[in-house]
Design a protein around this motif. Structure first.
Motif, PDB file in Angstrom:
ATOM      1  N   ARG A 269     -24.330 -42.120  22.964  1.00  0.00           N
ATOM      2  CA  ARG A 269     -23.843 -43.837  23.085  1.00  0.00           C
ATOM      3  C   ARG A 269     -23.121 -43.998  24.236  1.00  0.00           C
ATOM      4  NH1 ARG A 269     -21.974 -42.723  17.168  1.00  0.00           N
ATOM      5  NH2 ARG A 269     -23.845 -43.170  15.761  1.00  0.00           N
ATOM      6  N   ALA A 270     -22.628 -42.888  25.016  1.00  0.00           N
ATOM      7  CA  ALA A 270     -21.589 -43.468  26.170  1.00  0.00           C
ATOM      8  C   ALA A 270     -22.618 -43.786  27.382  1.00  0.00           C
ATOM      9  CB  ALA A 270     -20.866 -42.281  26.535  1.00  0.00           C
ATOM     10  N   ARG A 271     -22.001 -44.603  28.381  1.00  0.00           N
ATOM     11  CA  ARG A 271     -22.433 -44.901  29.363  1.00  0.00           C
ATOM     12  C   ARG A 271     -22.635 -43.861  30.450  1.00  0.00           C
ATOM     13  NH1 ARG A 271     -21.193 -47.117  34.523  1.00  0.00           N
ATOM     14  NH2 ARG A 271     -22.744 -48.488  35.530  1.00  0.00           N
ATOM     15  N   SER A 272     -21.642 -42.909  30.499  1.00  0.00           N
ATOM     16  CA  SER A 272     -21.367 -41.680  31.317  1.00  0.00           C
ATOM     17  C   SER A 272     -21.206 -40.501  30.585  1.00  0.00           C
ATOM     18  CB  SER A 272     -20.407 -41.874  32.225  1.00  0.00           C
ATOM     19  OG  SER A 272     -20.176 -40.662  33.127  1.00  0.00           O
ATOM     20  N   GLN A 273     -21.994 -39.488  30.712  1.00  0.00           N
ATOM     21  CA  GLN A 273     -21.841 -38.242  29.996  1.00  0.00           C
ATOM     22  C   GLN A 273     -20.552 -37.267  30.744  1.00  0.00           C
ATOM     23  OE1 GLN A 273     -25.092 -39.488  30.248  1.00  0.00           O
ATOM     24  NE2 GLN A 273     -24.480 -40.281  28.021  1.00  0.00           N
ATOM     25  N   ARG A 386     -23.293 -38.534  35.485  1.00  0.00           N
ATOM     26  CA  ARG A 386     -22.953 -39.977  35.857  1.00  0.00           C
ATOM     27  C   ARG A 386     -23.883 -40.886  35.654  1.00  0.00           C
ATOM     28  NH1 ARG A 386     -22.705 -39.704  42.384  1.00  0.00           N
ATOM     29  NH2 ARG A 386     -24.445 -38.754  42.806  1.00  0.00           N
ATOM     30  N   PRO A 387     -23.540 -42.176  35.610  1.00  0.00           N
ATOM     31  CA  PRO A 387     -24.865 -43.021  35.712  1.00  0.00           C
ATOM     32  C   PRO A 387     -25.240 -43.285  36.854  1.00  0.00           C
ATOM     33  CG  PRO A 387     -22.882 -43.781  34.641  1.00  0.00           C
ATOM     34  CD  PRO A 387     -22.478 -42.621  35.233  1.00  0.00           C
ATOM     35  N   ARG A 402     -31.768 -45.604  33.879  1.00  0.00           N
ATOM     36  CA  ARG A 402     -30.570 -46.038  33.594  1.00  0.00           C
ATOM     37  C   ARG A 402     -30.127 -45.418  32.534  1.00  0.00           C
ATOM     38  NH1 ARG A 402     -28.588 -52.070  34.823  1.00  0.00           N
ATOM     39  NH2 ARG A 402     -26.806 -50.929  34.109  1.00  0.00           N
ATOM     40  N   ASP A 404     -27.119 -46.131  30.825  1.00  0.00           N
ATOM     41  CA  ASP A 404     -26.445 -47.031  30.048  1.00  0.00           C
ATOM     42  C   ASP A 404     -27.213 -47.947  29.292  1.00  0.00           C
ATOM     43  OD1 ASP A 404     -27.088 -48.209  32.286  1.00  0.00           O
ATOM     44  OD2 ASP A 404     -25.869 -49.737  32.411  1.00  0.00           O
ATOM     45  N   GLU A 405     -28.711 -47.710  29.637  1.00  0.00           N
ATOM     46  CA  GLU A 405     -29.853 -48.705  29.071  1.00  0.00           C
ATOM     47  C   GLU A 405     -30.396 -48.025  28.020  1.00  0.00           C
ATOM     48  OE1 GLU A 405     -30.861 -51.850  32.457  1.00  0.00           O
ATOM     49  OE2 GLU A 405     -32.377 -50.485  31.668  1.00  0.00           O
TER      50      GLU A 405
END
Length: 411
Positions: A269-273, A386-387, A402, A404-405
């Motif tokens: 669910r996170a934008r960056s891991q 990282r995104p 992406r 985050d999408e």
């Protein structure tokens, strides 16, 4: 189809996935608790003993890319079932009791596990496209539970049944056959048609993202297989009885379950891991340091810490593979690249550690080398987790999707 049949079909699919995932590690994890017995029975050196796991992991890495070819020809579900049947045959052959059968059976088993490893992220993408984080958690948890069960129960099974290492390690064939039977309804269905042509491997190999993911996959696998092959021996040399040493390996696998049940859902669910990857690596480092400095002082603590770190790391590696590609075919291709290169690198670990242990006469140098690999995991995890910037996304195509999408669409 009636609602009842739909529910039964859905339940059978999930049970089949869980039982199949339980077979991804027992053939590997069942060797180390009885490794001293195997070495004594067959006259193997420490390097020869470590080579059992090395052979399996090399085949796991080198022959894992067969999975996309098989999936393209027969479908992912049939490929997975074939892997289960090949695994059962390899485990039985490995237990025949001769050195050639030991290594040939290890090679066959490793090949089967490699095929299933590569296929699994695509299977999740195909059957559970809106619940990728959840079902990545389910199958990775099954993976570590299978390892925990075999590593923790191998020596007690010997004592309870009076069997030797041959019979006990051969028992890993039973759940493989059971899983193949449960997966048969999926394999009998017509393969899912591809909506797009498969991307050639050269497209994947030109993407920097592929190599970021592959580096992280390889380094975390390397630190994992070092421990998988040698933890019981480390504890036995520190003075623990053989059964307790086996329990330590089982404990670290159980601790991994706590991480694999939660980390993929949260990280997906996170934008960056990157934060998740960093914490996982620091926990792994702490576990290595504990084994290096005082293995017998607090063995349960070191194994819990190590298990949490390594469980989170493998879950994150497999989650990132699944999130970075848009469809099951692309996921399987990316999985093949990341896991084949990654596991081939990881295969060097048990053999290298065995050689260093034999040459140095102790565990200080081998564990320092393993600790150095853990440190390298940090930058690799940062790059993989990282995104991507927008320009990189356009260049990389589907593999550089992406991050985050993707979770918003799939979770």
């Amino acid at each position: 189809m009636s609602e009842r049949k739909v529910r039964m079909s859905w339940a059978l699919l999930i049970v089949g996935l869980v039982i199949a995932s339980l077979n991804l590690r027992p053939a590997l994890a069942g060797v180390s608790p009885v490794l001293d017995e195997i070495m004594g029975d067959l006259g193997l050196s420490a390097a020869g003993g470590g080579a059992i796991t090395t052979v399996m992991v090399i085949c796991l890495g080198v022959l894992g890319p067969l999975a996309p070819l098989l999936a393209r020809r027969f479908g992912l579900d049939r490929t997975l079932m074939a892997g289960l049947l090949i695994l059962a045959a390899g485990v039985v052959l490995r237990s025949a009791g001769s050195v050639p059968a030991l290594y040939v059976g290890a090679a066959v088993s490793g090949t089967a596990i490699g095929i299933m490893n590569v296929a699994m992220p695509g299977v999740v993408k195909q059957h559970f496209p809106s619940r990728i984080g959840l079902f990545t958690s389910v199958y990775v948890s099954g993976l570590v539970l299978g390892a925990a069960a075999m590593s923790g129960l191998a020596v007690p099974l010997e004592r309870a049944t009076g069997y030797g290492w041959r019979e006990v390690t051969a028992m890993a064939a039973i759940p493989a056959v059971l899983a193949a039977v449960l997966w048969l309804p999926q394999a009998l269905r017509r393969p899912v048609a591809r909506s797009v042509a498969p991307r050639p491997f050269r497209v994947l190999l030109r993407s920097r993202v592929t190599w970021f993911v592959t580096s992280y996959m390889g380094l975390q696998s390397l630190t994992f297989y070092i421990m998988l092959a040698w933890v019981p021996t480390i504890f036995q040399d520190a003075g623990l009885p053989a059964d307790q040493a086996g329990y330590m390996l089982g404990l670290t696998h159980l601790a991994q379950v706590a991480a694999t049940l939660t980390v993929p859902v949260l990280a997906g669910r996170a934008r960056s891991q990157v934060p998740h990857v960093t914490v996982a690596t620091l926990l792994t480092i702490a576990g290595y340091v504990g084994l290096l400095l005082a293995p017998a002082a607090a063995p349960w603590l070191w194994m819990v810490i190590l298990g949490l770190g390594q469980g989170a790391a493998i879950a994150l590696a497999l989650l990132i593979i699944t999130l970075r590609a848009p469809d099951p075919t692309s996921v399987t291709a990316l999985s093949a690249v990341a896991q084949s290169v990654g596991y081939t690198l990881a295969a060097l670990g048990p053999l290298l550690i065995g050689v260093l242990y034999q040459s140095s006469g102790g565990w200080t140098l081998p564990l320092l080398v393993g600790l150095g690999v853990c440190v390298l995991q940090l930058p690799a995890g940062y790059l993989a987790g990282r995104p991507m910037p927008p320009v990189e996304e356009e260049k990389a195509g589907p593999v550089g999707q992406r991050m985050d999408e993707t979770p918003a669409r799939h979770l």
